[in-house]
Design a protein around this motif. Structure first.
Motif: not given
Lengths: 117, 112
Positions: B37-40, B84-86, B88, B107
């Motif tokens: 997962v890559q968060y902003p 959870d906005s990220a 994947y 996204s």
């Protein structure tokens, strides 16, 4: 906790400049990677290193070189930056899976966003 | 060669909705499978993994089951949150290669 540190979060360079992106990891990982990330294209591997002074080209090595003189440090070099190298650059590291089996988890740095004008 | 295919995004959901992000793969041998997962504004981090068929990886309410018969590793969560906005990424590592294969990323946007 494993840490991968990229020296610069944001860089702005001019066309033709030489650019160094530095990456350091503190968990004695053998493998280190450089990726670039562009919208719609996902992650693309630029170079990979599995040992000191050892390197392998990834999918898009053109215009880039790398240096790994010490186990913990892996540098990405843009010899003459061009506008199409504007991107997010991600460094990662991992242990080598023993015997080629088992999970091999990558730990990533926070990224370096490079803009070439 | 190896490949990973993910559903294209963005996936837009309301808070507390059910999430599925599809991932299928092609690989030689018996790969290990991962979701990152890559968060902003951050790099990728491992979310969960599975190393053999029928294994279920789980973390932070997310789950994925290694399905060898359908070569899939779909990511699910029963009730998503705004946090959870990220983006994947599904990935695999196969055989003796140290280099993982990543999907293009999906996204996820969760609205309150």
């Amino acid at each position: 906790d494993v840490k991968v540190t990229q020296s610069s979060r944001y860089l702005v360079k001019r066309t033709g400049e030489k650019v160094f992106l530095e990456c350091v990891q503190d968990m004695d990982h053998e493998n280190m990677f450089w990726y670039r990330q562009d919208p719609g294209l996902g992650l693309r591997l630029i170079y990979f290193s599995y040992d000191v002074k050892m390197k392998e080209k990834g999918d898009i090595p053109e215009g880039y070189s790398v240096s790994r003189e010490k186990k913990e440090r892996f540098s990405l070099i843009l010899e003459s930056a061009s506008t199409n190298q504007t991107s997010m650059y991600l460094c990662a590291s991992s242990f080598q899976a023993r015997g080629g089996t088992g999970a091999n988890v990558l730990t990533f740095g926070a990224g370096s966003r490079l803009t070439v004008l | 060669g190896n490949s990973v295919t993910q559903m294209e995004g963005p996936v837009t959901l309301s808070e507390e909705a059910f999430l599925t992000i599809n991932c299928t793969y092609t690989a030689t041998g018996y790969p290990s499978l991962f979701w990152y997962v890559q968060y902003p504004g951050e790099g990728l981090q491992l979310l969960l993994k599975a190393t053999k068929a029928d294994d279920k990886g789980s973390n932070k309410g997310f789950e994925a089951t290694y399905r060898k018969e359908t070569t899939s590793f779909h990511l699910e969560k029963g009730s998503v949150q705004v946090s959870d906005s990220a983006v994947y990424f599904c990935a695999l590592r196969s055989g003796g290669s140290y280099i993982p294969t990543f999907g293009r990323g999906t996204s996820l946007i969760v609205h309150p």
